[in-house]
Scaffold this active site. Structure first.
Site, PDB file in Angstrom:
ATOM      1  N   PHE A  17      38.649 -13.207  38.691  1.00 46.76           N
ATOM      2  CA  PHE A  17      39.942 -13.828  39.044  1.00 46.76           C
ATOM      3  C   PHE A  17      41.045 -12.809  39.261  1.00 46.76           C
ATOM      4  CE2 PHE A  17      40.820 -13.227  34.495  1.00 46.76           C
ATOM      5  CZ  PHE A  17      42.160 -12.871  34.535  1.00 46.76           C
ATOM      6  N   LYS A  26      31.078 -15.543  46.424  1.00 45.11           N
ATOM      7  CA  LYS A  26      31.395 -16.551  45.408  1.00 45.11           C
ATOM      8  C   LYS A  26      32.598 -16.038  44.626  1.00 45.11           C
ATOM      9  CE  LYS A  26      31.209 -17.755  41.622  1.00 45.11           C
ATOM     10  NZ  LYS A  26      32.474 -18.041  40.904  1.00 45.11           N
ATOM     11  N   CYS A  53      41.373  -4.222  35.617  1.00 51.69           N
ATOM     12  CA  CYS A  53      40.290  -3.504  34.955  1.00 51.69           C
ATOM     13  C   CYS A  53      40.647  -2.031  34.788  1.00 51.69           C
ATOM     14  CB  CYS A  53      39.014  -3.629  35.761  1.00 51.69           C
ATOM     15  SG  CYS A  53      39.176  -2.892  37.373  1.00 51.69           S
TER      16      CYS A  53
HETATM   17  P1  NAD Z   1      34.141 -13.374  34.416  1.00 58.73           P
HETATM   18  O1  NAD Z   1      33.027 -12.520  33.992  1.00 58.73           O
HETATM   19  O2  NAD Z   1      34.516 -14.517  33.553  1.00 58.73           O
HETATM   20  O3  NAD Z   1      33.843 -14.004  35.865  1.00 58.73           O
HETATM   21  C1  NAD Z   1      33.430 -13.203  36.952  1.00 58.73           C
HETATM   22  C2  NAD Z   1      32.608 -14.055  37.904  1.00 58.73           C
HETATM   23  O4  NAD Z   1      31.434 -14.519  37.228  1.00 58.73           O
HETATM   24  C3  NAD Z   1      33.327 -15.308  38.398  1.00 58.73           C
HETATM   25  O5  NAD Z   1      33.027 -15.499  39.750  1.00 58.73           O
HETATM   26  C4  NAD Z   1      32.773 -16.412  37.517  1.00 58.73           C
HETATM   27  O6  NAD Z   1      32.731 -17.656  38.167  1.00 58.73           O
HETATM   28  C5  NAD Z   1      31.370 -15.938  37.205  1.00 58.73           C
HETATM   29  N1  NAD Z   1      30.911 -16.312  35.855  1.00 58.73           N
HETATM   30  C6  NAD Z   1      31.675 -16.532  34.751  1.00 58.73           C
HETATM   31  N2  NAD Z   1      30.891 -16.811  33.682  1.00 58.73           N
HETATM   32  C7  NAD Z   1      29.614 -16.762  34.117  1.00 58.73           C
HETATM   33  C8  NAD Z   1      28.355 -16.942  33.478  1.00 58.73           C
HETATM   34  N3  NAD Z   1      28.272 -17.227  32.185  1.00 58.73           N
HETATM   35  N4  NAD Z   1      27.231 -16.810  34.222  1.00 58.73           N
HETATM   36  C9  NAD Z   1      27.301 -16.505  35.532  1.00 58.73           C
HETATM   37  N5  NAD Z   1      28.493 -16.318  36.189  1.00 58.73           N
HETATM   38  C10 NAD Z   1      29.622 -16.436  35.495  1.00 58.73           C
HETATM   39  O7  NAD Z   1      35.394 -12.411  34.666  1.00 58.73           O
HETATM   40  P2  NAD Z   1      36.895 -12.827  34.967  1.00 58.73           P
HETATM   41  O8  NAD Z   1      37.502 -13.358  33.720  1.00 58.73           O
HETATM   42  O9  NAD Z   1      36.970 -13.639  36.199  1.00 58.73           O
HETATM   43  O10 NAD Z   1      37.510 -11.391  35.319  1.00 58.73           O
HETATM   44  C11 NAD Z   1      38.013 -10.502  34.367  1.00 58.73           C
HETATM   45  C12 NAD Z   1      36.980  -9.466  33.978  1.00 58.73           C
HETATM   46  O11 NAD Z   1      36.555  -8.747  35.125  1.00 58.73           O
HETATM   47  C13 NAD Z   1      37.519  -8.430  33.019  1.00 58.73           C
HETATM   48  O12 NAD Z   1      36.547  -8.161  32.045  1.00 58.73           O
HETATM   49  C14 NAD Z   1      37.752  -7.217  33.894  1.00 58.73           C
HETATM   50  O13 NAD Z   1      37.723  -5.965  33.236  1.00 58.73           O
HETATM   51  C15 NAD Z   1      36.623  -7.343  34.842  1.00 58.73           C
HETATM   52  N6  NAD Z   1      36.875  -6.590  36.055  1.00 58.73           N
HETATM   53  C16 NAD Z   1      36.200  -5.416  36.203  1.00 58.73           C
HETATM   54  C17 NAD Z   1      36.442  -4.637  37.322  1.00 58.73           C
HETATM   55  C18 NAD Z   1      35.717  -3.337  37.505  1.00 58.73           C
HETATM   56  O14 NAD Z   1      35.848  -2.760  38.554  1.00 58.73           O
HETATM   57  N7  NAD Z   1      34.947  -2.859  36.553  1.00 58.73           N
HETATM   58  C19 NAD Z   1      37.371  -5.052  38.277  1.00 58.73           C
HETATM   59  C20 NAD Z   1      38.023  -6.261  38.098  1.00 58.73           C
HETATM   60  C21 NAD Z   1      37.767  -7.019  36.963  1.00 58.73           C
END
Ligand code: NAD
Length: 494
Positions: free
Chosen positions: A149, A173, A281
């Protein structure tokens, strides 16, 4: 209310009986509309469209692909304010920050315009007598891009332009929390001349992701999100035989040495700690103050933190993504206080004063944080900056290297030798020297170490090109047929 449908093969798809999730404006609590949560039928439909489009897209000339990319770049650049407005409405980040996100994404589009150069192979004449060898890189097929997000436009752009430029087709997605930026981008691809089915948008949550991970026609998965989900995506996707890059969470430390310019360090800590309400991140979440500068540094950071605002026409930061997340972040502040951290600036007053449905939490500064506290150990993902005090550089380095994450870090110093030592010894993928958020340019690759990345390939740059292609080497002989003859021994060079 505006709904955000799937976009499959250029068509809006919103099945009447679909499960849905609400999309909310976190600055007001207003429900903006619904987004469908894909069932396996829609997963099949989206992957089927990408598979059908791949048959012709892979053979479209590089010149034509690049013309589309240039058009997309121009359209996006001209209309980036529109995209930024969508990001602000659904994510909550302030407009200037949303525009910054779009601009960094645009840089990847510009990099992808280099596709003809990036895909050039190599060739050797007369490797053996009359035998030539050449190598080239070929697209994989339909690939899945699954995004978080916090960068609803930029993270999709880390992957999609390069996947498309290298001849793949995409099912993207996005996060169900702020899904509209990706629909807007997909419509712009269409306007730029991209054939239907090359970029498809599939909305949903866990089930949609698992459907893509297990779909036999998906060749590769690019994922960005939290560490537990990144690990699940990597393990499930690779077990299903796919190529996977899964970027996870972070806990980024900023190390300040006693010789640093403390005003510059304080400006950087506040900008990188509270920008985008800490939901980056690459946000700085821990300042490691080395030696006797800690009191002065904390005071300088506190002074700047108290000057930040979340109100008026020009706010410094916006709300968090949701009230649930706001409450989780508050919980870390409560916990740190209970565990003995000093609350130098208490942002909780913002949410106490806020009686609306918004998800605001003020910038919060904690001092005297230790490595045992949950506020230190976990990724908080909010406007909370923790100061850890270290006796010396070695202790600070050990702290950073012991952390489970290795996404970004920064050192602030005037000592080049110390900075170089840090660069060599720190176990982190992206390092800033007097630069607090060292996000690599698009022509370098973005990615962390340890629990911040599962898989071998970082995003964009040369690693992105390799991720979306596989190599082929051709050895050919076009000599005079009269030179032939039987030879049953293993081929050798002469
Ligand atoms: P999230 O892991 O909750 O969701 C990411 C994606 O996975 C979304 O599309 C979501 O629908 C899907 N998802 C969520 N739960 C799932 C599950 N149990 N099984 C399968 N798919 C699932 O992450 P978020 O809250 O949307 O984003 C924030 C996180 O992303 C933070 O931890 C941040 O550090 C990380 N992030 C990392 C980077 C990087 O480059 N390393 C960049 C941006 C964000």
């Amino acid at each position: 209310m505006t709904n955000t449908p799937h976009l499959i093969n250029g068509q809006e798809v919103m099945p009447a009986d679909s499960a849905t999730a609400e999309v909310e404006n976190p600055a007001t609590g207003e429900i903006l509309g619904n987004v469908p949560l894909a069932s396996s039928a829609e997963v099949d439909q989206a992957v089927g469209a990408a598979k059908a489009a791949f048959a012709s897209w892979r053979s479209v000339s590089l010149s034509r692909r690049v013309q589309i990319l240039f058009r997309y770049r121009e359209l996006l650049n001209a209309r980036k304010d529109e995209l930024a407005a969508i990001i602000t409405r659904e994510h909550g980040k302030v407009h200037s920050d949303a525009l910054g996100e779009v601009t960094r994404g645009l840089e990847v589009v510009e990099f992808a315009c280099n596709a003809p150069h990036l895909l050039k192979g190599s060739a050797t004449q007369n490797a053996s007598t009359g035998v030539d060898v050449r190598s080239g890189r070929h697209p994989l097929g339909p690939v899945a891009v699954i995004t978080p997000f916090n960068f609803p436009a930029m993270v999709p752009m880390w992957f999609t332009p390069l996947a498309v430029a290298t001849g793949n087709t995409v099912v993207i997605k996005p996060s169900e929390k702020d899904p509209s930026a990706v629909n807007w981008q997909a419509e712009l691809w269409k306007e730029a001349g991209l054939p239907d089915g090359v970029v498809n948008v599939l909305h949903g949550g866990k089930d949609a992701v698992n459907g893509l991970l297990n779909h036999p026609d998906i060749e590769a998965v690019s994922f960005v999100g939290s560490t537990p989900v990144a690990q699940h995506v990597y393990e499930t996707g690779t077990a299903a035989g796919k190529r996977v890059q899964a970027l996870g969470g972070a806990k980024n430390h900023m190390l300040v040495l006693p010789d640093a310019n403390l005003d510059q360090a304080a400006d950087s800590a506040v900008s990188a700690g509270y920008g985008s309400a800490g939901e980056r991140c690459m946000a700085i979440s821990v300042v490691v103050a080395v030696g006797n500068i800690a009191d002065e540094l904390v005071e300088k950071i506190a002074e700047r933190t108290r000057g930040l605002t979340m109100q008026g026409d020009n706010p410094d930061l916006g709300p968090l993504i949701s009230r649930d997340h706001r409450d989780k972040v508050r919980g870390y502040v409560d916990g740190a206080e209970a565990e003995g951290a000093k609350l130098v600036v208490d942002g909780r007053t913002w949410s106490e004063a806020d009686k609306t449905d918004a998800a605001f939490l003020g910038p919060t500064l904690l001092d005297g944080v230790t490595s045992e506290m949950a506020a230190y150990k976990d990724e908080i993902f909010g406007p909370v900056l923790s100061v850890v005090r270290a006796e010396n550089y070695d202790e600070a380095l050990e702290l950073i290297n012991s952390n489970q994450y290795g996404n970004g870090t920064a050192i602030f110093t005037r000592d080049g030798a110390a900075a170089r030592h840090f660069e060599m010894e720190v176990q982190v993928g992206m390092i800033g020297v007097n630069v607090p958020i060292p996000v690599p340019m698009a022509y370098y690759s973005f990615g962390g170490w340890k629990n911040s990345l599962f898989g071998d390939s970082h995003a964009h740059g040369a690693e992105g090109v390799n991720f979306y292609t596989r190599g082929k080497v051709v050895t050919s002989r076009w000599g005079d047929p009269a030179e032939g003859g039987l030879e049953l021994g293993f081929p050798q060079n002469d």
